[in-house]
Write a protein that holds these residues in place. Structure first.
Motif, PDB file in Angstrom:
ATOM      1  N   ALA A  28       0.863  -1.190   0.000  1.00 40.98           N
ATOM      2  CA  ALA A  28       0.000   0.000   0.000  1.00 40.98           C
ATOM      3  C   ALA A  28       0.896   1.237   0.000  1.00 40.98           C
ATOM      4  O   ALA A  28       2.109   1.136   0.194  1.00 40.98           O
ATOM      5  N   ARG A  29       0.288   2.393  -0.255  1.00 43.26           N
ATOM      6  CA  ARG A  29       1.049   3.646  -0.142  1.00 43.26           C
ATOM      7  C   ARG A  29       0.325   4.538   0.847  1.00 43.26           C
ATOM      8  O   ARG A  29      -0.895   4.464   1.015  1.00 43.26           O
ATOM      9  N   TYR A  30       1.120   5.422   1.421  1.00 43.27           N
ATOM     10  CA  TYR A  30       0.554   6.429   2.308  1.00 43.27           C
ATOM     11  C   TYR A  30       0.855   7.776   1.647  1.00 43.27           C
ATOM     12  O   TYR A  30       2.015   8.092   1.376  1.00 43.27           O
ATOM     13  N   ALA A  31      -0.170   8.542   1.329  1.00 43.51           N
ATOM     14  CA  ALA A  31       0.069   9.838   0.675  1.00 43.51           C
ATOM     15  C   ALA A  31       0.394  10.880   1.738  1.00 43.51           C
ATOM     16  O   ALA A  31      -0.375  11.056   2.691  1.00 43.51           O
ATOM     17  N   PRO A  32       1.538  11.574   1.613  1.00 42.13           N
ATOM     18  CA  PRO A  32       1.898  12.572   2.628  1.00 42.13           C
ATOM     19  C   PRO A  32       0.791  13.622   2.768  1.00 42.13           C
ATOM     20  O   PRO A  32       0.111  13.956   1.802  1.00 42.13           O
ATOM     21  N   LYS A  33       0.647  14.129   3.993  1.00 43.42           N
ATOM     22  CA  LYS A  33      -0.449  15.067   4.260  1.00 43.42           C
ATOM     23  C   LYS A  33      -0.290  16.392   3.527  1.00 43.42           C
ATOM     24  O   LYS A  33      -1.243  17.147   3.376  1.00 43.42           O
ATOM     25  N   ALA A  34       0.949  16.702   3.118  1.00 42.40           N
ATOM     26  CA  ALA A  34       1.138  17.994   2.443  1.00 42.40           C
ATOM     27  C   ALA A  34       0.750  17.934   0.964  1.00 42.40           C
ATOM     28  O   ALA A  34       0.775  18.965   0.288  1.00 42.40           O
TER      29      ALA A  34
END
Ligand code: HEM
Length: 424
Positions: A28-34
């Motif tokens: 999976a990927r985690y999209a950075p909050k910025a």
């Protein structure tokens, strides 16, 4: 880190566990909050930041692989790559004895190549140096702001407050809007043209339109092709040039190999580059020392056990390519640029050799690899075959500042300034 579990994998054995044995659970990927893209839009439109590997991601991968990076597509694009590199060589020939920022020049060539593949259009004029450096700035700012972690990445509850203390999200949104405006105009013009006649360009945009993709879908796809593609390629070329300047022997060997293979030609063709072991070794050695993506950004989509450690669901799982590339247990004299180490070795960057993974591995491996390889070979071969390179003020190459700026992609902190002198 904060309230988030972050797991680093820094050895080939752990990388194999993450990318092969547990690829399904850890891809999976985690999209950075910025990132300025809404989470719901990421799910609908993104390949790179698609959180899971379900149907939407699968159909994007198939589309990218068949339309952009299949052997057939790559062969059809060869003429465009050759033409844009030829323009770069002509431009540099005019700059004999002047200082150039090599990253900006390569950026224009790479960006225009991708622009022509996507929508048959140059995006930047070589002679308009300000335009080149402005667009390069927009692209770097976008990637840097959108991918540098902010506090909400480690304390997810803070995301509810929508804090943006350093203005990263605002800045990356501004850059994204600017890119969307320019590309959006190109898409609009093409739709108008298609409404009024039947001219076909045979490019990626025609394909997307003929298959019913909406403007917004095309724009998000361009956002992953143009900055992601151009950024990694420029960073790698700049590092390669810096390393070759510092290592005169390697530079001489590379030039000798090119001279032996490329005879009496005004411009190099990709077909002339298929059997150049030293050129390939230089590219591999650059990617070992300076992987543009220093950490493979994976995330656990379910809890699993890796080497007797429990990795909870939603942990960030980062394979540390930089650490592996500099590990003395894996490489002799790891901080030295020694392309020879790849000459009599079977090590490839295709995701099977877990000590050397500049393009990642497993199902999230870089789909742009075959494209990147051809483009890097052509650019580097042309820069070295046609030009000798000097530092401003007769500088000593050992004084080149090799500090890294930690960003995606990993780049030289100070842009490389060089003087070209035409060889032939
Ligand atoms: C020197 C050149 C390049 C390097 C070193 C590189 C490296 C990488 C790496 C390490 C990943 C992550 C793999 C993983 O998570 O396991 C990646 C993903 C990706 N790359 Fe590249 N890349 C390069 C060029 C390109 C180019 C030219 C394009 C497109 C034009 C591209 C598009 C992508 C995309 C869309 C992904 C995400 C794939 C997914 O998540 O399914 N890359 N790249």
């Amino acid at each position: 880190m904060g309230s988030r579990v972050v797991v680093f994998g820094s050895s080939p054995a752990v990388a194999a566990e993450i990318l092969r044995t547990h690829d399904r659970e850890l891809s999976a990927r985690y999209a950075p909050k910025a990132t300025p893209i809404e989470e719901s839009d990421l799910k609908k439109y993104s390949l790179l930041w698609s959180t899971d590997c379900q149907n939407q991601w699968k159909s994007f991968r198939v589309l990218w692989k068949s339309e952009l990076f299949s052997n057939k597509a790559l062969d059809l694009q060869a003429e465009i790559r050759a033409k844009k590199v030829e323009e770069m060589v002509k431009f540099l020939s005019k700059k004999e004895g002047e200082i150039v920022q090599i990253g900006d020049i390569v950026f224009t060539a790479v960006y225009n190549t991708l622009g022509n593949i996507c929508f048959s259009k140059d995006l930047i004029d070589f002679d308009d140096e300000k335009m080149g450096s402005d667009w390069r700035g927009i692209m770097w700012r976008f990637m840097e702001c959108a991918t540098t972690p902010i506090v909400a990445d480690f304390f997810p509850f803070l995301d509810l407050l929508k804090l943006d203390p350093l203005g990263q999200k605002r800045k990356s949104k501004k850059c994204m809007d600017k890119m969307f405006q320019v590309w959006g105009d190109v898409i609009k013009q093409r739709r108008n043209l298609n409404d009024h006649n039947d001219v076909k360009h045979g490019d990626f945009l025609d394909f997307m339109m003929a298959n019913g993709f909406l403007d917004v879908q095309i724009l998000y796809m361009l956002l992953e092709i143009l900055p992601a593609g151009a950024g990694t390629l420029i960073a790698t070329t700049e590092w390669a040039m810096a390393e070759l300047l510092k290592n005169k022997e390697a530079m001489a060997k590379l030039h000798q190999e090119l001279e032996g293979e490329i005879i009496n030609t005004n411009f190099i063709k990709e077909s002339q580059l298929s059997k150049l072991p030293y050129l390939n070794a230089c590219i591999k050695e650059t990617l070992r020392l300076h992987p543009p993506i220093a950490f493979l950004p994976h995330c656990a989509n379910s809890t699993c056990e890796v080497m007797n450690y429990t990795i909870p669901k939603n942990s960030l799982v980062l394979v540390n390519l930089w650490a592996m590339g500099h590990d003395p247990m894996i490489w002799d004299d790891p901080f030295s640029f020694r392309p020879e180490r790849f000459l009599n070795s079977n090590l490839e960057f295709k995701g099977q050799d877990f000590e050397f993974l500049p393009f990642g591995g497993g199902r999230r491996m870089c789909p742009g690899l075959p494209y990147a390889h051809r483009q890097l070979q052509l650019i580097l071969a042309s820069l070295i075959y046609y030009f000798k390179w000097y530092l401003p003020n007769d500088g000593d190459p050992w004084q080149i500042d090799m500090d890294e700026k930690y960003a995606v992609p990993l780049q030289m902190k100070k842009p490389l300034l060089l003087l070209p002198s035409r060889r032939c």
